[in-house]
Design an enzyme around this catalytic site. Structure first.
Site, PDB file in Angstrom:
ATOM      1  N   GLY A  53      27.270  15.885 -14.270  1.00 48.83           N
ATOM      2  CA  GLY A  53      26.027  15.350 -14.271  1.00 48.83           C
ATOM      3  C   GLY A  53      25.545  14.851 -12.881  1.00 48.83           C
ATOM      4  O   GLY A  53      24.373  15.189 -12.605  1.00 48.83           O
TER       5      GLY A  53
ATOM      6  N   ASN B  23      29.282  10.865  -4.209  1.00 50.35           N
ATOM      7  CA  ASN B  23      29.965  10.825  -2.929  1.00 50.35           C
ATOM      8  C   ASN B  23      29.210   9.899  -1.901  1.00 50.35           C
ATOM      9  O   ASN B  23      27.903   9.627  -2.047  1.00 50.35           O
ATOM     10  CB  ASN B  23      29.558  12.308  -2.331  1.00 50.35           C
ATOM     11  CG  ASN B  23      29.956  13.283  -3.428  1.00 50.35           C
ATOM     12  OD1 ASN B  23      30.997  13.664  -3.939  1.00 50.35           O
ATOM     13  ND2 ASN B  23      28.911  13.969  -3.864  1.00 50.35           N
TER      14      ASN B  23
ATOM     15  N   GLU C 209      25.047   6.189 -10.281  1.00 49.72           N
ATOM     16  CA  GLU C 209      25.365   6.837  -9.102  1.00 49.72           C
ATOM     17  C   GLU C 209      25.453   5.897  -7.800  1.00 49.72           C
ATOM     18  O   GLU C 209      26.324   5.756  -6.968  1.00 49.72           O
ATOM     19  CB  GLU C 209      25.146   8.097  -8.836  1.00 49.72           C
ATOM     20  CG  GLU C 209      25.269   9.304  -9.813  1.00 49.72           C
ATOM     21  CD  GLU C 209      26.531   9.233 -10.205  1.00 49.72           C
ATOM     22  OE1 GLU C 209      27.748   8.959  -9.731  1.00 49.72           O
ATOM     23  OE2 GLU C 209      26.774   9.664 -11.443  1.00 49.72           O
TER      24      GLU C 209
END
Length: 560
Positions: free
Chosen positions: A267, A271, A304
């Site tokens: 998804g 990083n 994220e």
């Protein structure tokens, strides 16, 4: 000749610290669609915490063509090393040394979408869990944390050149190409490495942190999608502010970048400083997107971003600890979304996922604990058990110690292990230290698979004015775990009168009622009983409020 094709099983109990540490790695990519050259210059030393004092250097590598290797400036001959399909081994190395590896790879042929590959004509990477070994030879494990500097050289038809960290240099090359050099000042494992090169457009904004720092925010998409990024940008800014206000966590780099690509096998990926997303979790326009689309984008953008601390700055020691970063970050994104759309609405949504997806997984042949003890292929453990049930385990910790102690525990965990690869035990130890609780029994939620069944029966004594709540827990057998020890189940309850008004919650042995209209009962044995006193009429039990534990509830709902 007998060929053994039996897959290798990895066991958590076999963990050993890496024999070597890579302190610094300088990467140079000369990009070409079918013929990319990667030069890796590494500063390596033996790990003083390893008992493998004379071990050879074994670097992971797959589908690579080795062009050259040199150690402390001396070119190595094929007699100095051994290469097979999975590794590069150099038998004789000093305790501290510089190693340069030059490899050649074919991004166009990389259809597995792991390592460096092409997506709609753009270069893109995906390195979690073990994709970096398809880029260069390296210690591809999450407990090897290094500082990365990355230089990308490419044709001008790839105008955007991105990698982790801050942009420290860029310009033109003599051959008509151009370059960009990025430096990440924070140590990270190689699974958090990222590179993007392509013909993309940039949507830009700015964010001022709570300490007054200016952070530039960038979303990169194909030109045809530039008008679909406004919601994603607003979601990012809301998530950054929420993390500051809720946990005091401030973003740490000069810029934060998101890239949306159509070909991405996850998804999204956290990083460090350069998140890569499947386009569906970034792009939305009011004319066609539903409320669910907008909510999904907001949640994934936040998830994220929250990984910057719970996953990047503090990562996991090995892949058995996957829920340490994922379960914790799912909990954080759930709390963020609850603050946006409403706590009750969000909780119903999260519990529906548990009951419809995770509970069946617990009942099936692939049932596994939140932290498994073994695996053959780690990619098979990116599951609703590790993610969503893992988030429930975090939520139960907060229920047991309260939000304020939980915030203190999270800050202690992050401060103590900043720049390290941690374990679930490290996280729980921080929570135990700030709260003074013993979590030994509670940790069975990490080690035992299955969904506990909780039977609730009540008894009211009108003469003594007491109301007894009897709890009985049972967890069915799961593969490899026939017998389960009792869990510590936090059962949040309330007592109501016939008009739905809350009644005082005073347990036998307590001098006065508890504060508030809810109380946490800790079910720690196969059978537990709790007696409430000073109740002139039989109350109605409100049980498992806020779905305080991921259990199947069996309660007598008959009208008394």
């Amino acid at each position: 000749m007998t060929i053994n094709n039996k897959p290798e099983v990895k066991y958590r109990q076999d963990y050993q610290p890496p024999a070597f540490i890579i302190d610094q790695v300088d990467l140079t990519f000369d990009l070409a669609e079918e013929n990319t050259v990667v030069t890796a210059k590494m500063v390596i030393r033996r790990n003083p915490n390893s008992n493998q004092s004379s071990a050879p250097l074994v670097l992971d590598g797959r589908q690579l063509k080795l062009e050259s290797a040199s150690l402390d400036g001396r070119a190595l001959s094929p007699a100095d090393y051994q290469v097979d399909e999975e590794s590069l081994t150099i038998a004789l190395v000093p305790d501290v040394f510089d190693l340069q590896i030059v490899t050649r790879i074919n991004p166009r042929a990389n259809t597995a979408l792991e390592g460096l590959y092409l997506s709609s004509g753009n270069f893109c990477t995906q390195c979690e869990a073990e994709g970096f070994r398809k880029i260069t030879y390296y210690l591809d494990r999450p407990d090897v944390l290094s500082r990365f500097r990355t230089t990308i050289r490419a044709d001008r038809r790839y105008p955007i050149l991105l990698s982790n960290g801050n942009l420290i240099d860029h310009g033109e090359l003599a051959d008509g190409r151009h370059f960009a050099t990025w430096e990440d000042p924070f140590k990270k494992p190689c699974y958090l490495f990222a590179l993007v090169a392509g013909d993309l457009v940039e949507i830009r904004d700015n964010f001022t942190t709570m300490s007054g720092r200016n952070v530039s925010l960038h979303i990169y998409v194909e030109a045809r999608n530039c008008h679909k990024c406004a919601h994603a940008m607003r979601s990012l800014e809301k998530a950054m502010r929420w993390d500051e206000e809720t946990y005091g966590l401030e973003y740490d780099l000069d810029r934060y970048m998101i890239v949306a690509v159509d070909d991405f096998n996850m998804g999204a990926m956290e990083n460090k400083g350069l998140n890569i997303f499947n386009s569906k979790y970034v792009l939305a326009e009011p004319e066609t997107a539903t409320d669910a689309d907008f909510q999904a984008i907001e949640g994934v953008i936040a998830h994220e971003y929250f990984h910057n601390w719970t996953g990047d700055r503090v990562t996991c020691r090995d892949w058995f600890q996957l829920s340490l970063k994922e379960g914790l970050t799912v909990f954080r994104d759930q709390e963020f979304s609850a603050s946006v759309i409403g706590r009750a609405v969000k909780r119903i949504e999260d519990v529906r996922i548990l009951r419809n997806a995770q509970f069946p997984e617990d009942r099936g042949p692939l049932a596994h604990p939140v932290r498994p003890d073994s695996y053959v292929e780690i990619n098979n453990f990116y599951t609703v058990t590790v993610y969503n049930k893992g988030a429930e385990v975090i939520r139960m910790i907060q229920t047991l110690i309260g939000p304020e102690f939980f915030r203190r525990g999270l800050r202690l965990y992050l401060e103590r292990h900043d720049g390290q690869a941690a374990t679930i035990e490290d996280f729980v130890a921080a929570m135990a230290e700030v709260s003074g609780r013993d979590f030994s029994q509670f940790c069975r939620w990490y080690s035992q698979a299955g969904t506990p069944e909780l039977r609730v029966r009540t008894d009211y004594d009108s003469e003594d004015k007491t109301f007894t709540v009897n709890l009985r827990q049972f967890c069915p057998p799961t593969p490899g775990q026939e017998k389960k020890e009792p869990f510590l189940i936090p059962v949040v309850v309330g007592l109501l009168d016939r008009k739905g008004q809350s009644l005082p919650l005073q347990l036998a042995g307590e001098s006065e009622p508890a504060v508030g209209d809810s109380l946490v009962l800790e079910c720690t044995a196969a059978e537990s009983s709790f007696q409430f006193i000073n109740l002139s009429r039989e109350p109605v039990l409100s049980c498992l409020r806020n779905f305080s534990a991921p259990v199947i509830l069996d309660i007598d709902c008959s009208d008394a």
